[in-house]
Design a protein around this motif. Structure first.
Motif, PDB file in Angstrom:
ATOM      1  N   SER A 181       0.854  -1.197   0.000  1.00  0.00           N
ATOM      2  CA  SER A 181       0.000   0.000   0.000  1.00  0.00           C
ATOM      3  C   SER A 181       0.883   1.238   0.000  1.00  0.00           C
ATOM      4  N   SER A 182       1.674   1.372  -1.048  1.00  0.00           N
ATOM      5  CA  SER A 182       2.624   2.473  -1.149  1.00  0.00           C
ATOM      6  C   SER A 182       1.908   3.820  -1.264  1.00  0.00           C
ATOM      7  N   MET A 183       2.494   4.832  -0.636  1.00  0.00           N
ATOM      8  CA  MET A 183       2.002   6.192  -0.807  1.00  0.00           C
ATOM      9  C   MET A 183       2.499   6.730  -2.145  1.00  0.00           C
ATOM     10  N   GLU A 184       1.633   7.419  -2.850  1.00  0.00           N
ATOM     11  CA  GLU A 184       1.970   7.944  -4.169  1.00  0.00           C
ATOM     12  C   GLU A 184       3.218   8.822  -4.100  1.00  0.00           C
ATOM     13  N   GLY A 185       4.223   8.483  -4.879  1.00  0.00           N
ATOM     14  CA  GLY A 185       5.442   9.294  -4.962  1.00  0.00           C
ATOM     15  C   GLY A 185       6.514   8.963  -3.952  1.00  0.00           C
ATOM     16  N   ASN A 186       6.269   8.030  -3.010  1.00  0.00           N
ATOM     17  CA  ASN A 186       7.264   7.722  -1.981  1.00  0.00           C
ATOM     18  C   ASN A 186       8.572   7.215  -2.564  1.00  0.00           C
ATOM     19  N   ALA A 187       8.485   6.291  -3.500  1.00  0.00           N
ATOM     20  CA  ALA A 187       9.695   5.728  -4.097  1.00  0.00           C
ATOM     21  C   ALA A 187      10.494   6.798  -4.835  1.00  0.00           C
ATOM     22  N   ILE A 188       9.799   7.737  -5.475  1.00  0.00           N
ATOM     23  CA  ILE A 188      10.493   8.804  -6.202  1.00  0.00           C
ATOM     24  C   ILE A 188      11.186   9.753  -5.222  1.00  0.00           C
ATOM     25  N   ARG A 189      10.555  10.015  -4.091  1.00  0.00           N
ATOM     26  CA  ARG A 189      11.186  10.866  -3.082  1.00  0.00           C
ATOM     27  C   ARG A 189      12.449  10.222  -2.532  1.00  0.00           C
ATOM     28  N   ILE A 190      12.398   8.909  -2.325  1.00  0.00           N
ATOM     29  CA  ILE A 190      13.609   8.198  -1.883  1.00  0.00           C
ATOM     30  C   ILE A 190      14.679   8.271  -2.965  1.00  0.00           C
ATOM     31  N   LEU A 191      14.280   8.184  -4.206  1.00  0.00           N
ATOM     32  CA  LEU A 191      15.211   8.322  -5.319  1.00  0.00           C
ATOM     33  C   LEU A 191      15.950   9.661  -5.245  1.00  0.00           C
ATOM     34  N   PHE A 192      15.196  10.739  -5.000  1.00  0.00           N
ATOM     35  CA  PHE A 192      15.817  12.059  -4.945  1.00  0.00           C
ATOM     36  C   PHE A 192      16.710  12.216  -3.713  1.00  0.00           C
ATOM     37  N   GLU A 193      16.319  11.570  -2.619  1.00  0.00           N
ATOM     38  CA  GLU A 193      17.115  11.668  -1.387  1.00  0.00           C
ATOM     39  C   GLU A 193      18.435  10.916  -1.493  1.00  0.00           C
ATOM     40  N   ARG A 194      18.400   9.731  -2.140  1.00  0.00           N
ATOM     41  CA  ARG A 194      19.574   8.854  -2.115  1.00  0.00           C
ATOM     42  C   ARG A 194      20.254   8.678  -3.468  1.00  0.00           C
ATOM     43  N   GLY A 195      19.589   9.070  -4.532  1.00  0.00           N
ATOM     44  CA  GLY A 195      20.203   9.042  -5.850  1.00  0.00           C
ATOM     45  C   GLY A 195      19.915   7.785  -6.653  1.00  0.00           C
ATOM     46  N   PRO A 196      20.031   7.882  -7.984  1.00  0.00           N
ATOM     47  CA  PRO A 196      19.766   6.747  -8.865  1.00  0.00           C
ATOM     48  C   PRO A 196      20.686   5.553  -8.615  1.00  0.00           C
ATOM     49  N   ASP A 197      21.946   5.825  -8.248  1.00  0.00           N
ATOM     50  CA  ASP A 197      22.875   4.721  -7.997  1.00  0.00           C
ATOM     51  C   ASP A 197      22.425   3.876  -6.812  1.00  0.00           C
ATOM     52  N   HIS A 198      21.831   4.514  -5.818  1.00  0.00           N
ATOM     53  CA  HIS A 198      21.328   3.774  -4.664  1.00  0.00           C
ATOM     54  C   HIS A 198      20.183   2.854  -5.096  1.00  0.00           C
ATOM     55  N   ILE A 199      19.269   3.369  -5.923  1.00  0.00           N
ATOM     56  CA  ILE A 199      18.133   2.558  -6.392  1.00  0.00           C
ATOM     57  C   ILE A 199      18.650   1.349  -7.164  1.00  0.00           C
ATOM     58  N   LEU A 200      19.624   1.575  -8.036  1.00  0.00           N
ATOM     59  CA  LEU A 200      20.173   0.487  -8.832  1.00  0.00           C
ATOM     60  C   LEU A 200      20.847  -0.551  -7.931  1.00  0.00           C
ATOM     61  N   SER A 201      21.547  -0.074  -6.914  1.00  0.00           N
ATOM     62  CA  SER A 201      22.230  -0.979  -5.983  1.00  0.00           C
ATOM     63  C   SER A 201      21.231  -1.826  -5.197  1.00  0.00           C
ATOM     64  N   VAL A 202      20.156  -1.202  -4.735  1.00  0.00           N
ATOM     65  CA  VAL A 202      19.139  -1.935  -3.978  1.00  0.00           C
ATOM     66  C   VAL A 202      18.487  -3.006  -4.856  1.00  0.00           C
ATOM     67  N   LEU A 203      18.183  -2.651  -6.098  1.00  0.00           N
ATOM     68  CA  LEU A 203      17.588  -3.631  -7.013  1.00  0.00           C
ATOM     69  C   LEU A 203      18.553  -4.793  -7.249  1.00  0.00           C
ATOM     70  N   GLU A 204      19.817  -4.480  -7.374  1.00  0.00           N
ATOM     71  CA  GLU A 204      20.823  -5.513  -7.609  1.00  0.00           C
ATOM     72  C   GLU A 204      20.928  -6.454  -6.412  1.00  0.00           C
ATOM     73  N   GLN A 205      20.983  -5.888  -5.222  1.00  0.00           N
ATOM     74  CA  GLN A 205      21.074  -6.705  -4.004  1.00  0.00           C
ATOM     75  C   GLN A 205      19.818  -7.546  -3.785  1.00  0.00           C
ATOM     76  N   SER A 206      18.681  -7.035  -4.215  1.00  0.00           N
ATOM     77  CA  SER A 206      17.427  -7.764  -4.009  1.00  0.00           C
ATOM     78  C   SER A 206      17.342  -9.015  -4.880  1.00  0.00           C
ATOM     79  N   GLY A 207      18.062  -9.000  -5.995  1.00  0.00           N
ATOM     80  CA  GLY A 207      17.997 -10.132  -6.914  1.00  0.00           C
ATOM     81  C   GLY A 207      16.747 -10.160  -7.773  1.00  0.00           C
ATOM     82  N   LEU A 208      16.079  -9.005  -7.920  1.00  0.00           N
ATOM     83  CA  LEU A 208      14.855  -8.960  -8.731  1.00  0.00           C
ATOM     84  C   LEU A 208      15.147  -9.396 -10.160  1.00  0.00           C
ATOM     85  N   ARG A 209      14.343 -10.339 -10.644  1.00  0.00           N
ATOM     86  CA  ARG A 209      14.445 -10.811 -12.016  1.00  0.00           C
ATOM     87  C   ARG A 209      13.135 -10.523 -12.740  1.00  0.00           C
TER      88      ARG A 209
END
Length: 595
Positions: A181-209
């Protein structure tokens, strides 16, 4: 100025006159007039600088486009095997009889056409049909009676009973994704706070396929696209879930569209894209208005468009591109061809879309479920995915369950869940086989029900069809072989010709005229298709035949006319017309003695 010219002129003014808009213009004209009139073809050719012959070839490619009028009501019954299990053929025949219509032929008064189409993605609520592109579920005798009356009176669809067009999400079991039940825009706000490289790193560590079935690592795909130097980068959401028996993306688009768009926006920030496309299958046209509303709301909340959330250097927007009835467009390179307004012919690979995609620019193509998962991981962290599933297959998988079971619908399971557990949960009724991953997938006998849903075992885009003991398994094989012939793009010989030969041999088996020789030929043709086809459609089109020949040989052997050889051509029967014309009935007029 006549009405066709007036409509087409307004369409070009409102939606643009670039060649890539061709398919969208054709869809709009088809919806307005029930066909593509010749004056519209000429006008589009002049405005888009495309040869009329090229436009006609596009119309011929997509099954929802026509150059002859279909009438006020164009009714298409879903012809998938699960709809047939629920009695779709009986309802089809009844409506044709009630309205005095021959299948596929417009009625003389221009009122109605009745035909079949491939899976409409409402397998859990079948039989289903489309009326002028709008879905109707749970078609029974009472609804057939009402539809016949409404068609005869010419009632506008807006005046039809609203319950006809209500499609349930039918969610039976929730887990990570369906409980989010994500709040609209939450993920984008985290993106701006931590940067695109952080998002890519989290996705990589998660193992999402990728959740479309192939299972390519999502972070790897995004990273390759980001690192490819080009003028533009693009994000594409593949919402063309045409695999028979699959309907989980329909539910995600209906209930979680905001999260889908959030995932696409994250991807855009990571790879440096300013433009995205959501390719919506034509069978889901009825979702279009609400999806456009979601996009507009996000634009109003500064979550799409220029300067997203006040960031001066982040601009991204999304267009919805409507398909027109072509299963092959679920293949990512064929989808991109369709996005460019062309026939959906798969491209040679390599290069892959991630480096050379839309307009030959780097393009990420992920499916609906993948973007939803990516948005949730960005907001909730690695453990959101990693805390369930298996080592090679972290997280959960949405399954579209239909067929001979008491509780069809959408189920979300951790990867590693056994087929036995799934059958128990959905109330499978005396199953003899399970078709996993759609017509192109795997047929499981009871001896394999201990297998698990996981990339390291049974990989699936989400389709799970239960075939009960009371069903004729060959009817499923025949349905799929006809489906693949209809949906072949026709580009390569192994698929175009091999598929037709395979279909003819399956028909011969069902008719009781096949021999052991024919079964060997089916295996040979299937292997050629697997090894030589241009794309995945042809390579997997023989799967249901080869799987059932191997695992259910008994259903074939009991259909054989004999175990040796029987010619497919009956020469004696072929000269019957000549006998009738000449009045010959003596023994010498026959190839062999009548006795």
């Amino acid at each position: 100025m006549n009405k066709v010219t007036r409509f087409t002129t307004g369409l070009l003014a409102d939606s643009g006159d670039t060649p890539e808009q061709l398919l969208q213009h054709l869809c709009a004209i088809q919806q307005q007039f029930s066909y593509i009139p010749e004056p519209a073809i000429q006008q589009l050719a002049d405005s888009l600088s495309i040869y009329p012959a090229q436009i006609r070839s596009v119309i011929d490619f997509y099954s929802f486009l026509h150059t002859e009028a279909r009438g006020d009501f164009d009714i298409l019954f879903s012809n998938n095997i699960t709809d047939r299990m629920n009695g779709s053929l009986t309802q089809f025949d009844t409506l044709c009889h009630r309205l005095n219509v021959k299948p596929g032929i417009p009625r003389a008064d221009g009122r109605v056409t009745i035909d079949t189409t491939s899976c409409t993605g409402i397998c859990d609520q079948g039989p289903a049909l489309l009326i002028n592109g709008i879905a109707v579920s749970n078609v029974d005798s009472a609804r057939i009676d009402s539809i016949a009356e409404l068609v005869e009176t010419g009632a506008a669809l807006t005046d039809w009973p609203a319950e006809f067009f209500h499609i349930n999400d039918n969610i039976q079991l929730k887990n990570r994704i369906l409980n989010s039940s994500s709040m609209e825009g939450n993920a984008i706000r985290i993106l701006f706070e931590r940067g695109p490289d952080h998002i890519l790193s989290v996705l990589e560590q998660s193992g999402l396929r990728g959740r479309g079935g192939a299972g390519f690592p999502t972070a790897t795909k995004w990273r390759i696209c980001r690192d490819t130097i080009a003028n533009h980068h693009y994000v594409v959401c593949n919402a063309d879930e045409g695999e028979p028996g699959t309907f989980k993306d329909r539910v995600l688009l209906n209930r979680y569209a905001n999260t889908v768009i959030e995932g696409m926006t994250l991807c855009a920030a990571v790879i440096g894209a300013e433009k995205g496309y959501l390719y919506l299958r034509g069978e889901y046209r009825y979702l279009l208005a609400e999806l456009e509303s979601v996009l507009m709301r996000r634009r109003n909340h500064h979550l799409l468009g220029k300067n997203i959330l006040g960031q001066p250097d982040f601009h991204f927007d999304i267009d919805i591109h409507l398909g027109a009835g072509a299963y092959i467009c679920g293949e990512e390179s064929a989808l991109i061809e369709s996005l460019e307004g062309k026939r959906g012919i798969p491209r040679n690979r390599p290069p892959y879309p991630v480096t050379c995609g839309f307009h030959n620019q780097p393009t990420v193509v992920n499916n609906v479920e993948t973007f939803v998962a990516a948005a949730n991981i960005a907001e909730s962290g690695v453990d959101w995915l990693r805390s369930t599933g298996t080592g090679q297959s972290p997280g959960t998988k949405l399954l579209s369950i239909s067929g001979n079971c008491e509780r069809p619908g959408i189920y979300e399971y951790p990867f590693g869940t056994s087929v036995e557990q799934i059958l128990d949960d959905c109330g499978a009724v005396h199953p003899q086989a399970i078709q996993v991953a759609g017509a192109a997938g795997t047929t499981l006998p009871t001896s394999e029900f201990n297998r698990t849903i996981a990339y390291e075992d049974l990989s699936t885009g989400g389709s799970f069809m239960v075939i009960g003991q009371q069903q004729n398994l060959l009817e499923m094989v025949q349905n799929f072989s006809h489906f693949f012939c209809h949906e072949s793009c026709g580009f390569c010989t192994p698929c175009r010709v091999g598929g037709q030969l395979l279909k003819n041999l399956v028909d011969k088996v069902v008719a009781g005229h096949a021999t052991a020789y024919d079964l060997t030929e089916m295996q040979n043709i299937g292997r050629v298709m697997q090894q030589s086809s241009h794309c995945g459609l042809g390579a997997t089109a023989a799967n249901p035949v080869l799987d059932t020949l191997k695992k259910f040989s008994g259903v074939y052997s009991k259909q054989l006319a004999n175990t040796d050889y029987e010619p497919a051509f009956n020469l004696d029967a072929a000269v019957e017309v000549s006998r009738q014309i000449t009045g010959r009935d003596d023994i010498d007029a026959y190839i062999k003695d009548r006795s």
